[in-house]
Design an enzyme around this catalytic site. Structure first.
Site, short mmCIF file in Angstrom:
data_model
loop_
_atom_site.label_atom_id
_atom_site.label_comp_id
_atom_site.label_asym_id
_atom_site.label_seq_id
_atom_site.Cartn_x
_atom_site.Cartn_y
_atom_site.Cartn_z
N LEU A 170 -4.02 -17.75 0.77
CA LEU A 170 -4.61 -17.85 2.11
C LEU A 170 -3.52 -18.05 3.16
O LEU A 170 -2.78 -19.03 3.11
CB LEU A 170 -5.61 -19.02 2.15
CG LEU A 170 -6.41 -19.19 3.44
CD1 LEU A 170 -7.42 -18.05 3.59
CD2 LEU A 170 -7.12 -20.54 3.43
N ARG B 279 3.21 0.99 14.84
CA ARG B 279 2.98 0.74 16.26
C ARG B 279 4.31 0.77 17.01
O ARG B 279 5.07 -0.20 17.00
CB ARG B 279 2.24 -0.59 16.43
CG ARG B 279 0.79 -0.49 15.94
CD ARG B 279 0.06 -1.79 16.00
NE ARG B 279 0.48 -2.70 14.96
CZ ARG B 279 -0.13 -3.86 14.69
NH1 ARG B 279 -1.19 -4.22 15.38
NH2 ARG B 279 0.31 -4.65 13.73
N TYR C 276 -8.73 -3.87 -3.04
CA TYR C 276 -7.57 -4.60 -2.53
C TYR C 276 -6.88 -5.33 -3.67
O TYR C 276 -5.66 -5.23 -3.85
CB TYR C 276 -7.97 -5.59 -1.43
CG TYR C 276 -6.82 -6.44 -0.97
CD1 TYR C 276 -5.78 -5.89 -0.24
CD2 TYR C 276 -6.76 -7.80 -1.28
CE1 TYR C 276 -4.70 -6.67 0.16
CE2 TYR C 276 -5.70 -8.59 -0.87
CZ TYR C 276 -4.66 -8.02 -0.15
OH TYR C 276 -3.59 -8.79 0.24
N ALA D 192 6.91 -3.94 9.91
CA ALA D 192 7.63 -5.02 10.60
C ALA D 192 7.03 -5.40 11.94
O ALA D 192 7.54 -6.31 12.59
CB ALA D 192 9.09 -4.59 10.81
N ALA E 168 4.24 -6.89 12.86
CA ALA E 168 3.38 -8.07 13.01
C ALA E 168 3.44 -8.91 11.74
O ALA E 168 4.00 -8.48 10.72
CB ALA E 168 1.94 -7.66 13.30
N GLY E 169 2.86 -10.10 11.82
CA GLY E 169 2.65 -10.93 10.63
C GLY E 169 3.88 -11.20 9.82
O GLY E 169 4.94 -11.57 10.34
#
Length: 255
Positions: free
Chosen positions: A186, A39, A154, A14, A16-17
């Site tokens: 993308l 983080r 990936y 949760a 970032a992004g």
């Protein structure tokens, strides 16, 4: 219209992004939030930002199964009955040909994108089944369906997420639980490409040059839409791309 004020939403990755955008979107709807990520400082910042709604935020590395179990066991009673789990934690590392790729990058992607996702699901699922109420939304990728050079492991992890999602849906057919796999293409405005290229900001920016990619907010909107359908409606899969992207033809190498 679903009232989210009596529902608890858990979001992995949760900080970032997509994860942060999804958290903000559900906070705007009044949901209780369980937020986790690696983080700690960013997690605390996000919790302060969203303090208008009940938030439980604690660090978690989804690669650590014991840490997942401890995280779930430590949830306060007011946050323990998770109605929606968004398995968002994930990353891409490297874009090298398979014979040149770093095996350590492969291990991290498998441990995060696949093993972490299934272990978090396993930790939350029994409670959902016991309550006969819940929805699991996995963040996959178009890379799970459409191969590209350098996508190797990936893409393999995201293909596995798609199949895991489908099999979960089959497993849970006798319950009122729902499962959705959201597969963005993308997407800009996140750290995805910087992480993939190990902090090379110039190379990361080149990925989006001349395009108008999806945004994290677009993906968050898809998550909210899928989660807000009537209880009898299961959105199994959403593949979403910007209009500047499309699946290509099969590659042919001419000697």
């Amino acid at each position: 219209m679903i009232d989210w004020t009596d529902r608890t939403v858990m979001i992995t990755g949760a900080t970032a992004g997509f994860g942060a955008a999804i958290a903000r979107r559900f906070a705007a709807l009044g949901a209780r939030l369980v937020l986790c990520g690696r983080r700690t400082e960013r997690l605390a910042e996000l919790a302060r930002e969203l303090a208008a709604v009940p938030v439980y935020a604690a660090p978690l590395d989804v690669r650590d199964r014991a840490a997942i179990d401890a995280f779930v066991a430590a949830l306060p009673p007011a946050f323990a009955a998770i109605v929606l789990l968004v398995n968002n934690a994930g990353l891409a590392l490297g874009l090298d040909r398979a014979d040149l790729a770093d095996p350590d990058d492969w291990d991290i992607m498998i441990d995060t994108n696949l093993k972490g996702l299934v272990q978090v699901t396993r930790a939350i699922l029994p409670g959902m089944v016991a309550r006969d109420r819940g929805h699991i939304i996995n963040i996959g990728s178009v890379a799970g369906s459409h191969p590209y050079p350098g996508g190797n492991v990936y893409g393999a992890t995201k293909a596995a997420v798609a199949q895991f999602s489908a099999n979960l849906q089959a497993d849970l057919i006798a319950t009122r639980l729902r499962v959705t796999n959201i597969e963005p293409g993308l997407c800009g405005g996140s750290e995805f490409s910087q992480v993939r290229f190990h902090g090379d900001a110039e190379r990361a920016a080149g990925v989006y040059q001349g395009t108008e990619p999806l945004t994290a907010e677009d993906v968050a909107e898809a998550v909210v839409w899928a989660a807000s359908r009537p209880p009898h409606v299961n959105i199994s899969r959403i593949e979403m791309m910007p209009d500047c992207q499309a699946p290509g033809g099969l590659a042919v190498y001419r000697r």
